[in-house]
Design an enzyme around this catalytic site. Sequence first.
Site, PDB file in Angstrom:
ATOM      1  N   ARG A  11       7.039   1.420   2.187  1.00 26.17           N
ATOM      2  CA  ARG A  11       7.950   2.327   1.645  1.00 26.17           C
ATOM      3  C   ARG A  11       9.293   2.089   2.173  1.00 26.17           C
ATOM      4  NH1 ARG A  11       4.023   6.066   2.865  1.00 26.17           N
ATOM      5  NH2 ARG A  11       5.356   7.160   4.432  1.00 26.17           N
TER       6      ARG A  11
ATOM      7  N   ALA B 224       0.838   3.873   0.579  1.00 25.35           N
ATOM      8  CA  ALA B 224       0.580   5.169   1.939  1.00 25.35           C
ATOM      9  C   ALA B 224       1.261   4.527   3.059  1.00 25.35           C
ATOM     10  CB  ALA B 224      -1.074   5.448   2.022  1.00 25.35           C
ATOM     11  N   CYS B 225       1.496   3.180   2.909  1.00 23.93           N
ATOM     12  CA  CYS B 225       2.257   2.516   4.375  1.00 23.93           C
ATOM     13  C   CYS B 225       3.573   2.961   4.318  1.00 23.93           C
ATOM     14  CB  CYS B 225       2.021   1.226   4.230  1.00 23.93           C
ATOM     15  SG  CYS B 225       2.750   0.061   5.385  1.00 23.93           S
ATOM     16  N   SER B 226       4.188   3.349   5.436  1.00 30.42           N
ATOM     17  CA  SER B 226       5.413   3.642   5.720  1.00 30.42           C
ATOM     18  C   SER B 226       6.415   2.460   5.819  1.00 30.42           C
ATOM     19  CB  SER B 226       5.639   4.528   7.362  1.00 30.42           C
ATOM     20  OG  SER B 226       5.249   3.901   7.976  1.00 30.42           O
TER      21      SER B 226
ATOM     22  N   ASN C 268       0.828  -1.050  -0.149  1.00 34.85           N
ATOM     23  CA  ASN C 268       0.065  -0.019   0.110  1.00 34.85           C
ATOM     24  C   ASN C 268       1.035   1.123   0.056  1.00 34.85           C
ATOM     25  OD1 ASN C 268      -1.603   2.150   0.567  1.00 34.85           O
ATOM     26  ND2 ASN C 268      -2.532   1.251   2.417  1.00 34.85           N
TER      27      ASN C 268
END
Length: 119
Positions: free
Chosen positions: A13, A8-10, A6
């Site tokens: 990333r 948006a997920c740190s 996802n």
Amino acid sequence: MEIWINPACSKCRSALTLLDAEGADYTVRRYLEDVPSPDEIRAVLERLGLEPWDITRTQEADAKELGLKDWPRDEASRDRWVTALAEHPKLIQRPIITAEDGTAVVGRSEEAVRDALSR
């Protein structure tokens, strides 16, 4: 190697940053857009050696709405959990990395991502 993320997920990333730093060859699957089928979820669970409730984000709003914390965690309920993950992909823990040796890891830590790279 494939990584379910996802954006948006740190944690996702961070995993991508580490894979890139190590020069890994991988494919990104944005699983909220390219939702895995129940069969794909079962296959990843087999590779992980886990049950569907083990990779379910039970604190998500969808989980609370479905009442997942009260669902039985047994073989008879396994398909119900898999179906819920396929219908509500936000519930799938992330990132999931499928390793070259046929196994997989939930890459929420640097150690787990490095484990996938070493397989």
